[in-house]
Design a protein around this motif. Structure first.
Motif, short mmCIF file in Angstrom:
data_model
loop_
_atom_site.label_atom_id
_atom_site.label_comp_id
_atom_site.label_asym_id
_atom_site.label_seq_id
_atom_site.Cartn_x
_atom_site.Cartn_y
_atom_site.Cartn_z
N ASN A 195 -2.30 0.27 -4.11
CA ASN A 195 -1.17 -0.29 -4.85
C ASN A 195 0.10 0.49 -4.49
OD1 ASN A 195 0.72 -0.26 -7.30
ND2 ASN A 195 -0.68 -1.94 -7.81
N ARG A 196 1.02 -0.17 -3.80
CA ARG A 196 2.20 0.52 -3.27
C ARG A 196 3.08 1.11 -4.37
NH1 ARG A 196 5.06 1.45 1.14
NH2 ARG A 196 3.47 0.42 2.41
N ASN A 197 3.34 0.36 -5.43
CA ASN A 197 4.23 0.87 -6.48
C ASN A 197 3.64 2.10 -7.15
OD1 ASN A 197 6.11 -1.16 -6.04
ND2 ASN A 197 5.22 -2.54 -7.56
N TRP A 198 2.36 2.07 -7.43
CA TRP A 198 1.68 3.22 -8.04
C TRP A 198 1.72 4.41 -7.09
CZ3 TRP A 198 -3.99 4.72 -8.03
CH2 TRP A 198 -4.28 5.62 -9.08
N ASN A 199 1.43 4.16 -5.83
CA ASN A 199 1.45 5.24 -4.84
C ASN A 199 2.84 5.84 -4.69
OD1 ASN A 199 -1.27 4.85 -4.30
ND2 ASN A 199 -0.89 3.48 -2.57
N ASP A 200 3.87 4.98 -4.69
CA ASP A 200 5.24 5.47 -4.53
C ASP A 200 5.63 6.41 -5.66
OD1 ASP A 200 5.65 4.13 -2.16
OD2 ASP A 200 6.73 2.44 -3.05
N ARG A 201 5.19 6.09 -6.86
CA ARG A 201 5.53 6.94 -8.01
C ARG A 201 4.92 8.33 -7.86
NH1 ARG A 201 3.11 7.01 -13.22
NH2 ARG A 201 2.05 5.02 -12.82
N TYR A 202 3.66 8.40 -7.44
CA TYR A 202 3.02 9.70 -7.28
C TYR A 202 3.48 10.42 -6.01
CZ TYR A 202 0.07 9.41 -11.36
OH TYR A 202 -0.36 9.39 -12.67
N LYS A 203 3.93 9.65 -5.04
CA LYS A 203 4.51 10.29 -3.85
C LYS A 203 5.80 10.99 -4.22
CE LYS A 203 5.94 9.23 0.88
NZ LYS A 203 6.05 8.15 1.92
N LYS A 204 6.60 10.36 -5.07
CA LYS A 204 7.87 10.95 -5.49
C LYS A 204 7.64 12.15 -6.42
CE LYS A 204 12.09 9.86 -8.06
NZ LYS A 204 12.83 8.80 -8.82
N ASP A 205 6.73 12.01 -7.38
CA ASP A 205 6.56 13.04 -8.40
C ASP A 205 5.63 14.18 -7.96
OD1 ASP A 205 8.17 11.48 -9.99
OD2 ASP A 205 6.52 10.60 -11.15
N TRP A 206 4.65 13.85 -7.11
CA TRP A 206 3.63 14.83 -6.75
C TRP A 206 3.55 15.13 -5.25
CZ3 TRP A 206 0.21 17.61 -9.80
CH2 TRP A 206 0.24 17.32 -11.17
N LYS A 207 4.36 14.46 -4.47
CA LYS A 207 4.35 14.63 -3.00
C LYS A 207 3.01 14.22 -2.40
CE LYS A 207 8.38 16.46 -3.59
NZ LYS A 207 9.57 15.59 -3.46
N ILE A 208 2.35 13.23 -3.00
CA ILE A 208 1.09 12.73 -2.47
C ILE A 208 1.39 11.73 -1.37
CG2 ILE A 208 -0.96 11.34 -2.99
CD1 ILE A 208 -0.99 12.68 -5.74
N GLU A 209 1.01 12.08 -0.14
CA GLU A 209 1.33 11.26 1.02
C GLU A 209 0.16 10.40 1.48
OE1 GLU A 209 4.31 11.28 2.45
OE2 GLU A 209 5.24 12.98 1.42
N ASP A 210 -1.08 10.82 1.17
CA ASP A 210 -2.27 10.15 1.69
C ASP A 210 -3.27 9.90 0.56
OD1 ASP A 210 -1.35 10.51 4.46
OD2 ASP A 210 -1.80 12.63 4.10
N GLN A 211 -4.34 9.17 0.90
CA GLN A 211 -5.35 8.88 -0.11
C GLN A 211 -5.95 10.16 -0.67
OE1 GLN A 211 -5.83 7.94 3.15
NE2 GLN A 211 -7.76 8.79 3.88
N VAL A 212 -6.12 10.19 -1.97
CA VAL A 212 -6.70 11.35 -2.65
C VAL A 212 -8.22 11.19 -2.58
CG1 VAL A 212 -6.81 12.66 -4.79
CG2 VAL A 212 -4.68 11.54 -4.12
N LEU A 213 -8.79 11.65 -1.48
CA LEU A 213 -10.22 11.49 -1.21
C LEU A 213 -10.73 12.76 -0.54
CD1 LEU A 213 -12.74 9.64 -1.17
CD2 LEU A 213 -11.94 8.80 1.06
N HIS A 214 -11.79 13.32 -1.10
CA HIS A 214 -12.29 14.62 -0.64
C HIS A 214 -13.82 14.59 -0.55
CE1 HIS A 214 -12.42 18.98 -0.15
NE2 HIS A 214 -13.27 19.07 -1.15
N ALA A 215 -14.36 14.91 0.63
CA ALA A 215 -15.81 15.02 0.83
C ALA A 215 -16.25 16.33 0.20
CB ALA A 215 -16.14 14.97 2.31
N TYR A 216 -16.81 16.23 -0.99
CA TYR A 216 -16.98 17.38 -1.87
C TYR A 216 -18.35 18.05 -1.77
CZ TYR A 216 -17.67 19.71 -6.42
OH TYR A 216 -17.97 20.61 -7.41
#
Length: 337
Positions: free
Chosen positions: A268-289
């Motif tokens: 979702n672009r709008n949701w992603n844009d908000r967190y990119k602006k506020d949190w500097k999240i550039e890529d998918q939040v996905l981690h092989a844990y």
């Protein structure tokens, strides 16, 4: 004359394959001609090249030094491309394997000649630590047993020996180990689920498409997940990747209405844009844990039944800690640490 004594990392492969690595610039016709003329012999006897090598075997090349030099690269390929490498973030290491926490933004394997990937970083580490020599790389190349997308962080397994590569590679291929990922998705998920479908990859656009029924060239997929924490806006999920297709977690969850945070390809672009602006999240939040291994034998018996974890990246971890979850804050901290 040059004699090669076969060690663990060369054992098991065919003679002609080893010779093609050692004399990497020589045409195949030259190698087979030298075998026919007994200028290259195995354990003092004529060979065809089809023989499978054993530890302790002797391969003698009755060739002039300048001929050998002519048909060898000036340096093995991996040595030529190690400028700019960094030491891997090592989770576990023994004689056969390395478990590495790959950062987001790093390729698992290079896509073009100039790339520096996990493979190059592993090779440089083994050379710098004295565990391999540049001469070793003429007949054996360390590599990885699983791959992650460039912008997915977490656990990657590298083989330091032929046994490590082969046995761990087989576990990933046969899916006898269990792989778990952490991600944050849009929307509230309160119950665990096991979802199935079919995935088709569009090579031209490097995207995948999902359907509920099998179509031409589509492959079956299975994804299992468990919510760890949630609120009205998003959910922290622990995902069990059962089949492991291209972009499976990202596309499969998006198809259920729960795209990953930061995923501009399927999300979702709008949701992603908000967190990119506020949190500097550039890529998918996905981690092989997490990686849980089955019972194992032979060279990797020491890994039998063990589970390994990759530390969550700081940006992801801070987002987990500082989000106001309606449920699961304490549970999340206990699961992740």
């Amino acid at each position: 004359m040059k004699e090669l004594i076969i060690h663990d990392n060369e054992a098991g492969q065919r003679l002609d394959k080893l010779l093609r690595k050692y004399l990497s610039e020589a045409p195949g016709s030259f190698i087979y001609k030298m075998l026919r003329k007994k200028n290259i012999v195995l354990n003092g006897k004529k060979a065809t090249g089809n023989e499978h090598l054993k530890k302790g075997d002797s391969v003698k090349l009755f060739l002039a030094d300048d001929t050998i030099a002519k048909f060898q690269a000036s340096k093995p390929e991996h040595v030529q491309q190690l400028k700019g490498t960094v030491k891997p973030d090592i989770i576990y290491e023994d004689h056969n394997v390395l478990f590495i926490n790959k950062p987001s933004g790093m390729l698992s394997q290079k896509a073009k000649e100039s790339d520096i990937s996990v493979v190059e970083n592993v090779t440089a580490y083994l050379l710098n630590s004295g565990q391999l020599t540049s001469e070793d790389l003429r007949t054996f190349r360390p590599s990885i047993c699983n791959r992650l997308d460039r912008n997915t962080s977490g656990l990657i397994v590298a083989g330091k020996s032929l046994a490590g590569l082969q046995q761990m590679g087989e576990l990933f291929k046969e899916r006898t180990l269990k792989k778990y990922y952490l991600c944050i998705v849009k929307g509230r998920i309160q119950e665990p689920a096991h979802i199935r479908g079919y995935l088709y990859k569009d090579e031209k656009t490097n995207t995948v498409h999902l359907s509920s029924r099998q179509l031409k060239d589509s492959l079956p997929i299975e994804t299992e997940y468990m919510p760890i924490a949630w609120n009205a806006e998003m959910t922290l999920l622990k995902v069990h990747l059962i089949t492991g297709r291209t972009h499976q977690i990202r596309a499969h969850l998006a198809s259920t209405g729960h795209p990953l945070l930061g995923d501009y390809k399927y999300g979702n672009r709008n949701w992603n844009d908000r967190y990119k602006k506020d949190w500097k999240i550039e890529d998918q939040v996905l981690h092989a844990y997490q990686l849980s291994l089955p019972a194992m034998e032979q060279e990797l018996e020491n890994l039998s039944g063990k589970t390994f974890y990759a530390k969550v990246p700081d940006l992801f971890w801070n987002l987990i800690k500082e989000t106001a979850w309606e449920h699961g804050t304490q549970e999340a901290l206990e699961v992740l640490h």
